[in-house]
Design a protein around this motif. Sequence first.
Motif, short mmCIF file in Angstrom:
data_model
loop_
_atom_site.label_atom_id
_atom_site.label_comp_id
_atom_site.label_asym_id
_atom_site.label_seq_id
_atom_site.Cartn_x
_atom_site.Cartn_y
_atom_site.Cartn_z
N MET A 85 -12.00 -13.60 7.83
CA MET A 85 -11.36 -13.01 8.99
C MET A 85 -10.05 -12.38 8.55
SD MET A 85 -10.03 -14.74 12.55
CE MET A 85 -8.89 -13.84 13.64
N ALA A 86 -9.89 -11.10 8.81
CA ALA A 86 -8.67 -10.38 8.47
C ALA A 86 -7.69 -10.46 9.63
CB ALA A 86 -8.99 -8.92 8.16
N ARG A 106 1.44 -5.63 3.45
CA ARG A 106 2.62 -6.20 2.81
C ARG A 106 2.30 -6.75 1.42
NH1 ARG A 106 4.72 -10.20 7.43
NH2 ARG A 106 2.49 -10.75 7.42
N VAL A 107 3.34 -6.78 0.58
CA VAL A 107 3.20 -7.32 -0.77
C VAL A 107 2.95 -8.82 -0.69
CG1 VAL A 107 4.38 -7.71 -2.96
CG2 VAL A 107 4.68 -5.53 -1.75
N ARG A 108 1.96 -9.30 -1.44
CA ARG A 108 1.60 -10.70 -1.42
C ARG A 108 2.38 -11.48 -2.49
NH1 ARG A 108 -2.95 -10.36 1.81
NH2 ARG A 108 -3.37 -12.60 1.68
N GLU A 159 -3.45 -8.93 -5.14
CA GLU A 159 -3.90 -7.79 -4.35
C GLU A 159 -4.97 -8.21 -3.35
OE1 GLU A 159 -2.75 -4.75 -4.38
OE2 GLU A 159 -1.36 -4.96 -6.05
N LEU A 160 -4.86 -7.70 -2.12
CA LEU A 160 -5.82 -8.02 -1.08
C LEU A 160 -7.25 -7.66 -1.50
CD1 LEU A 160 -6.39 -8.99 1.84
CD2 LEU A 160 -6.03 -6.63 2.57
N GLU A 161 -7.42 -6.51 -2.08
CA GLU A 161 -8.75 -6.06 -2.48
C GLU A 161 -9.40 -7.03 -3.45
OE1 GLU A 161 -11.00 -2.12 -4.35
OE2 GLU A 161 -8.82 -2.13 -4.06
N GLN A 162 -8.63 -7.50 -4.43
CA GLN A 162 -9.17 -8.43 -5.42
C GLN A 162 -9.48 -9.79 -4.79
OE1 GLN A 162 -6.67 -6.14 -6.38
NE2 GLN A 162 -8.38 -5.08 -7.36
N LEU A 163 -8.61 -10.25 -3.87
CA LEU A 163 -8.84 -11.53 -3.22
C LEU A 163 -10.11 -11.51 -2.38
CD1 LEU A 163 -5.21 -12.43 -2.07
CD2 LEU A 163 -6.55 -13.62 -3.81
N ILE A 164 -10.29 -10.45 -1.60
CA ILE A 164 -11.48 -10.34 -0.77
C ILE A 164 -12.73 -10.27 -1.65
CG2 ILE A 164 -12.73 -8.84 0.83
CD1 ILE A 164 -10.02 -8.13 2.08
N GLY A 165 -12.68 -9.45 -2.66
CA GLY A 165 -13.83 -9.30 -3.55
C GLY A 165 -14.19 -10.61 -4.24
N ARG A 166 -13.19 -11.34 -4.68
CA ARG A 166 -13.44 -12.61 -5.37
C ARG A 166 -14.01 -13.65 -4.41
NH1 ARG A 166 -9.02 -15.84 -9.19
NH2 ARG A 166 -10.56 -17.24 -10.16
N LEU A 203 -13.09 -3.31 3.02
CA LEU A 203 -13.02 -4.15 1.83
C LEU A 203 -14.00 -5.32 1.88
CD1 LEU A 203 -9.15 -4.31 1.23
CD2 LEU A 203 -10.85 -3.04 -0.11
N GLY A 204 -14.57 -5.59 3.06
CA GLY A 204 -15.58 -6.63 3.14
C GLY A 204 -15.32 -7.77 4.09
#
Length: 227
Positions: free
Chosen positions: A128-129, A104-106, A111-118, A143-144
Amino acid sequence: MAEVRPNPSGLIVSVQAPEGSPMRHPDVIAAMAEASLRNGARGVRLESPEHIGAVRRRCPDALIVGLWKRSFPDSSVYITPGWQEILAVWGAGADVIALDATERVRPGGEELEQLIGRARRELGAPLMADVDSVANGLRAAALGCDWVGTTLYGYTEATAALSPPAWKLLPLLRQQLPPGVSLVCEGGIASPQQVRQALDQGADLVVVGTAITGVDLQVAAYVQACC
């Protein structure tokens, strides 16, 4: 803070209370968390920086899975939806940060990918996803995310017609998740027998909330049965 070991196993108690409930006081939440840990819970899942901090002070060695539920008008994502929530949960003393990892749009277009990476890069935080499907669970792991939980099965627009527990997801995720990623069954677990069933179907950890700590909902259900 607790050491987050690879592939932990056992029971996580979700110690939460609805808005307006007298059970929502930080001291009450901390007492319920301590009682859960004293009786063998592997850890606790807590909502809001205030509650995470209260439990960390009372139970300094507790394994805390932390999240922050916040609602925004431009998104249906509410479990630790953005970077500010991630920072607050981590800063309050969580060992693992739980966040919505659906497609879903946050809020604000994050973006989920950027949040996880950061979170991994800047904080070194285990994540925990909270997911609603096999595809989203596998994506989160790729994604990690260290843990993948079935928390949102039945609670998203795509799964609104389904009811937890997510029995169908567990064996599929177990088969396909990379080694080292912990599988968490969360949502709808209402008895010790169901905890055993979840573990037998491949879960490493099982989160139980309402059936243990949901005083408001439990009492309301019993009262309804009297009518």
